[in-house]
Motif scaffolding. Structure first.
Motif, PDB file in Angstrom:
ATOM      1  N   ILE A 155       0.837  -1.209   0.000  1.00 27.29           N
ATOM      2  CA  ILE A 155       0.000   0.000   0.000  1.00 27.29           C
ATOM      3  C   ILE A 155       0.868   1.253   0.000  1.00 27.29           C
ATOM      4  O   ILE A 155       0.600   2.222  -0.728  1.00 27.29           O
ATOM      5  CB  ILE A 155      -0.946  -0.016   1.212  1.00 27.29           C
ATOM      6  CG1 ILE A 155      -1.954  -1.157   1.069  1.00 27.29           C
ATOM      7  CG2 ILE A 155      -1.669   1.322   1.358  1.00 27.29           C
ATOM      8  CD1 ILE A 155      -2.826  -1.369   2.284  1.00 27.29           C
ATOM      9  N   SER A 156       1.926   1.248   0.792  1.00 28.03           N
ATOM     10  CA  SER A 156       2.837   2.393   0.844  1.00 28.03           C
ATOM     11  C   SER A 156       3.473   2.638  -0.515  1.00 28.03           C
ATOM     12  O   SER A 156       3.594   3.789  -0.963  1.00 28.03           O
ATOM     13  CB  SER A 156       3.924   2.152   1.897  1.00 28.03           C
ATOM     14  OG  SER A 156       3.370   1.966   3.176  1.00 28.03           O
ATOM     15  N   ALA A 157       3.889   1.555  -1.180  1.00 30.22           N
ATOM     16  CA  ALA A 157       4.532   1.683  -2.484  1.00 30.22           C
ATOM     17  C   ALA A 157       3.581   2.262  -3.521  1.00 30.22           C
ATOM     18  O   ALA A 157       3.942   3.163  -4.284  1.00 30.22           O
ATOM     19  CB  ALA A 157       5.062   0.324  -2.937  1.00 30.22           C
ATOM     20  N   LEU A 158       2.363   1.752  -3.558  1.00 28.25           N
ATOM     21  CA  LEU A 158       1.403   2.204  -4.570  1.00 28.25           C
ATOM     22  C   LEU A 158       0.983   3.651  -4.333  1.00 28.25           C
ATOM     23  O   LEU A 158       1.012   4.485  -5.256  1.00 28.25           O
ATOM     24  CB  LEU A 158       0.181   1.289  -4.578  1.00 28.25           C
ATOM     25  CG  LEU A 158       0.425  -0.175  -4.954  1.00 28.25           C
ATOM     26  CD1 LEU A 158      -0.868  -0.972  -4.868  1.00 28.25           C
ATOM     27  CD2 LEU A 158       1.016  -0.294  -6.355  1.00 28.25           C
ATOM     28  N   LEU A 159       0.608   3.978  -3.098  1.00 29.76           N
ATOM     29  CA  LEU A 159       0.157   5.337  -2.805  1.00 29.76           C
ATOM     30  C   LEU A 159       1.295   6.342  -2.890  1.00 29.76           C
ATOM     31  O   LEU A 159       1.153   7.431  -3.460  1.00 29.76           O
ATOM     32  CB  LEU A 159      -0.488   5.390  -1.411  1.00 29.76           C
ATOM     33  CG  LEU A 159      -1.772   4.586  -1.224  1.00 29.76           C
ATOM     34  CD1 LEU A 159      -2.292   4.744   0.211  1.00 29.76           C
ATOM     35  CD2 LEU A 159      -2.841   5.018  -2.214  1.00 29.76           C
ATOM     36  N   GLY A 160       2.441   5.977  -2.314  1.00 32.06           N
ATOM     37  CA  GLY A 160       3.581   6.881  -2.328  1.00 32.06           C
ATOM     38  C   GLY A 160       4.071   7.170  -3.730  1.00 32.06           C
ATOM     39  O   GLY A 160       4.391   8.323  -4.076  1.00 32.06           O
ATOM     40  N   THR A 161       4.123   6.147  -4.571  1.00 30.49           N
ATOM     41  CA  THR A 161       4.593   6.326  -5.945  1.00 30.49           C
ATOM     42  C   THR A 161       3.624   7.168  -6.757  1.00 30.49           C
ATOM     43  O   THR A 161       4.036   8.049  -7.524  1.00 30.49           O
ATOM     44  CB  THR A 161       4.802   4.954  -6.621  1.00 30.49           C
ATOM     45  OG1 THR A 161       5.729   4.193  -5.847  1.00 30.49           O
ATOM     46  CG2 THR A 161       5.344   5.118  -8.028  1.00 30.49           C
ATOM     47  N   GLU A 162       2.332   6.902  -6.611  1.00 33.73           N
ATOM     48  CA  GLU A 162       1.341   7.687  -7.346  1.00 33.73           C
ATOM     49  C   GLU A 162       1.440   9.170  -6.980  1.00 33.73           C
ATOM     50  O   GLU A 162       1.448  10.041  -7.864  1.00 33.73           O
ATOM     51  CB  GLU A 162      -0.071   7.168  -7.054  1.00 33.73           C
ATOM     52  CG  GLU A 162      -0.430   5.880  -7.766  1.00 33.73           C
ATOM     53  CD  GLU A 162      -0.602   6.067  -9.266  1.00 33.73           C
ATOM     54  OE1 GLU A 162      -0.656   7.213  -9.733  1.00 33.73           O
ATOM     55  OE2 GLU A 162      -0.671   5.043  -9.981  1.00 33.73           O
ATOM     56  N   LEU A 163       1.514   9.471  -5.700  1.00 33.26           N
ATOM     57  CA  LEU A 163       1.604  10.867  -5.275  1.00 33.26           C
ATOM     58  C   LEU A 163       2.899  11.501  -5.760  1.00 33.26           C
ATOM     59  O   LEU A 163       2.895  12.620  -6.293  1.00 33.26           O
ATOM     60  CB  LEU A 163       1.508  10.947  -3.753  1.00 33.26           C
ATOM     61  CG  LEU A 163       1.639  12.355  -3.145  1.00 33.26           C
ATOM     62  CD1 LEU A 163       0.564  13.278  -3.705  1.00 33.26           C
ATOM     63  CD2 LEU A 163       1.555  12.289  -1.621  1.00 33.26           C
ATOM     64  N   PHE A 164       3.995  10.795  -5.607  1.00 30.85           N
ATOM     65  CA  PHE A 164       5.301  11.333  -6.021  1.00 30.85           C
ATOM     66  C   PHE A 164       5.339  11.620  -7.517  1.00 30.85           C
ATOM     67  O   PHE A 164       5.801  12.688  -7.950  1.00 30.85           O
ATOM     68  CB  PHE A 164       6.399  10.328  -5.638  1.00 30.85           C
ATOM     69  CG  PHE A 164       7.771  10.725  -6.116  1.00 30.85           C
ATOM     70  CD1 PHE A 164       8.478  11.732  -5.479  1.00 30.85           C
ATOM     71  CD2 PHE A 164       8.350  10.094  -7.204  1.00 30.85           C
ATOM     72  CE1 PHE A 164       9.747  12.099  -5.918  1.00 30.85           C
ATOM     73  CE2 PHE A 164       9.600  10.452  -7.651  1.00 30.85           C
ATOM     74  CZ  PHE A 164      10.298  11.460  -7.009  1.00 30.85           C
ATOM     75  N   LEU A 165       4.843  10.696  -8.331  1.00 32.67           N
ATOM     76  CA  LEU A 165       4.871  10.888  -9.789  1.00 32.67           C
ATOM     77  C   LEU A 165       3.954  12.027 -10.219  1.00 32.67           C
ATOM     78  O   LEU A 165       4.295  12.791 -11.132  1.00 32.67           O
ATOM     79  CB  LEU A 165       4.479   9.589 -10.492  1.00 32.67           C
ATOM     80  CG  LEU A 165       5.475   8.429 -10.383  1.00 32.67           C
ATOM     81  CD1 LEU A 165       4.943   7.196 -11.100  1.00 32.67           C
ATOM     82  CD2 LEU A 165       6.845   8.804 -10.943  1.00 32.67           C
TER      83      LEU A 165
END
Length: 436
Positions: A155-165
């Protein structure tokens, strides 16, 4: 019957394919695939430590004491399964970023930073020789970094990556440097403000939740998502529903394991991780259903337990094409690779063979589940490669329980018994077609 099969395939195949090609599920699936070597290496050392080097139960206990070498396996475990959620956070974020056509390294590193940002900042520990718990800071435990933290890492990877990108695409959050600056340095500065905003967001979120509810985000995710999922997979009804749908996809010509992997893998890996931890500390093994349990008892020869179909064809089939396909499918089938058989006969979209394809794994699963719950065989405590041959995989995954290997042999026999009447029916259908 053929028309009904075609209608089901027409309806189900597009849905399943869309599910399999979904960007985020694909990132989870591919992220796990990258880590398969680490998981297998760790399991190999766990097997050695507990089957060979253990001074009380090892096979060499009456020959020589090699327990001092268990420290090697412990160190390897700490660097592999003991850190699995950190690796998953990186690989899932990396694959997700690549799916968007971006460089995956910086998002991968960012994902790890997001994950650690949301770890508890204060932990309660009980020192040795003391009954009073004390609070410590600046400490991370394997509860967070091992497979027990996988769902939170995903969950951290998916949410964090989406926000960062999303932030990185916005020119207002981008620091542009002159063209004379090396590209690597320029990319790092472009990520500076998005990284600051992303980490600030998740850090603030954890702070607010802790302040208002006294719970960290990881605890909330565990209670709301992971615990119910685990209950579904460990319950006999739940795992039967999952396996039925998976086998139905196989019958439609869709790789069921591949499609459902992003949902099943985290939960099943967490279950085997908990079993491994309990096995190492000599406490009761908690879980019956794990990834090696499914591989060793419900997928003998691959999806549909097709090793039984191969043997049934050798016994009863009079169709030359079936026997030829079975011959060249035997060697791959011994390593649980059944695509030659699936597409060669074919089994997929075959209204006769699709029935046992769905039925056999469920029968085997329920027999193995009951045998394990009644204590007739040991629970799985070793993560073995899915390509490990049938019977051997059952023996290794249960840390050398010969009863598990014997059960696997019995399940292959049951598979053959169930497949036989359908193979004979296929013979009759072929004869009727020839007579017309």
């Amino acid at each position: 019957m053929n028309k009904l099969s075609d209608k089901i395939a027409t309806w189900l195949a597009p849905v399943a394919n869309k599910f399999a090609n979904q960007r985020h599920l694909g990132a989870v699936r591919d992220g796990f695939i990258l880590l398969i070597p680490l998981v297998i290496v760790a399991s190999f050392f766990i097997l050695i430590n507990n089957v060979v080097l253990d001074p009380d139960n090892g096979i060499l206990k009456n020959v020589i004491d090699l327990s001092q070498f268990k420290g090697i396996g412990t160190q390897v475990y700490n660097g592999t399964l003991g850190f699995l959620s950190i690796f998953v956070a990186f690989t899932v974020a990396y694959k997700l970023a690549v799916s968007y056509g971006k460089d995956g390294v910086i998002p991968g590193v960012m994902s790890v930073a997001v994950l650690v940002t949301m770890f508890p900042s204060v932990l309660e520990v009980t020192p040795l020789n003391s009954e009073a718990a004390v609070q410590v800071t600046g400490m991370i435990t394997q509860t967070e970094t091992s497979a027990t933290g996988l769902l939170f890492a995903i969950i951290s990877a998916l949410l964090g990556t989406e926000l960062f990108l999303k932030l990185q695409e916005n020119k207002r959050f981008r620091i542009s440097l002159p063209e004379s600056v090396p590209p690597a340095v320029s990319r790092s500065f472009e990520a500076l403000i998005p990284a600051f905003v992303t980490l600030s967001f998740f850090g603030t979120l954890v702070f607010l939740l802790q302040s208002m509810f006294g719970l960290g985000l990881q605890e909330i995710v565990t209670e709301v998502i992971q615990v119910p999922l685990k209950a579904i997979f460990q319950g006999l009804v739940g795992i039967n529903v999952v396996m039925t749908f998976q086998n139905l996809l196989w019958g439609m010509g869709i790789h069921g394991t591949f499609v459902l992997g992003p949902i099943t893998e985290p939960t099943l890996l967490t279950a085997i991780q908990e079993n491994i931890n309990a096995f190492q500390t000599n406490i009761e093994i908690p879980n019956i259903v794990t990834k090696p349990f499914i591989d060793s008892f419900a997928m003998l020869g691959g999806g549909g337990c097709t090793i039984g179909l191969i043997i049934a064809i050798f016994i009863a089939s009079k169709r030359a094409e079936y026997r030829e396909v079975a011959k060249f499918s035997l060697a791959p089938g011994l390593f649980n690779i059944n695509e030659p058989l699936m597409f060669g006969l074919p089994v997929i979209l075959n209204p006769i063979l699709a029935i046992p394809l769905i039925l056999v794994p469920l029968v085997n699963l329920n027999i193995a589940y009951m045998a394990t719950s009644l204590g007739f065989i040991s629970k799985t405590v070793v993560m073995v490669p899915w390509t490990t041959p049938p019977v051997l995989s059952a023996f290794l995954s249960t840390a050398g329980d010969w009863r598990a290997a014997l059960l696997a042999v019995l399940l292959i026999g049951i598979s053959v018994f169930i497949y036989l009447p359908f193979v004979i029916a296929a013979n009759k259908v072929a004869n009727e077609e020839r007579s017309h």
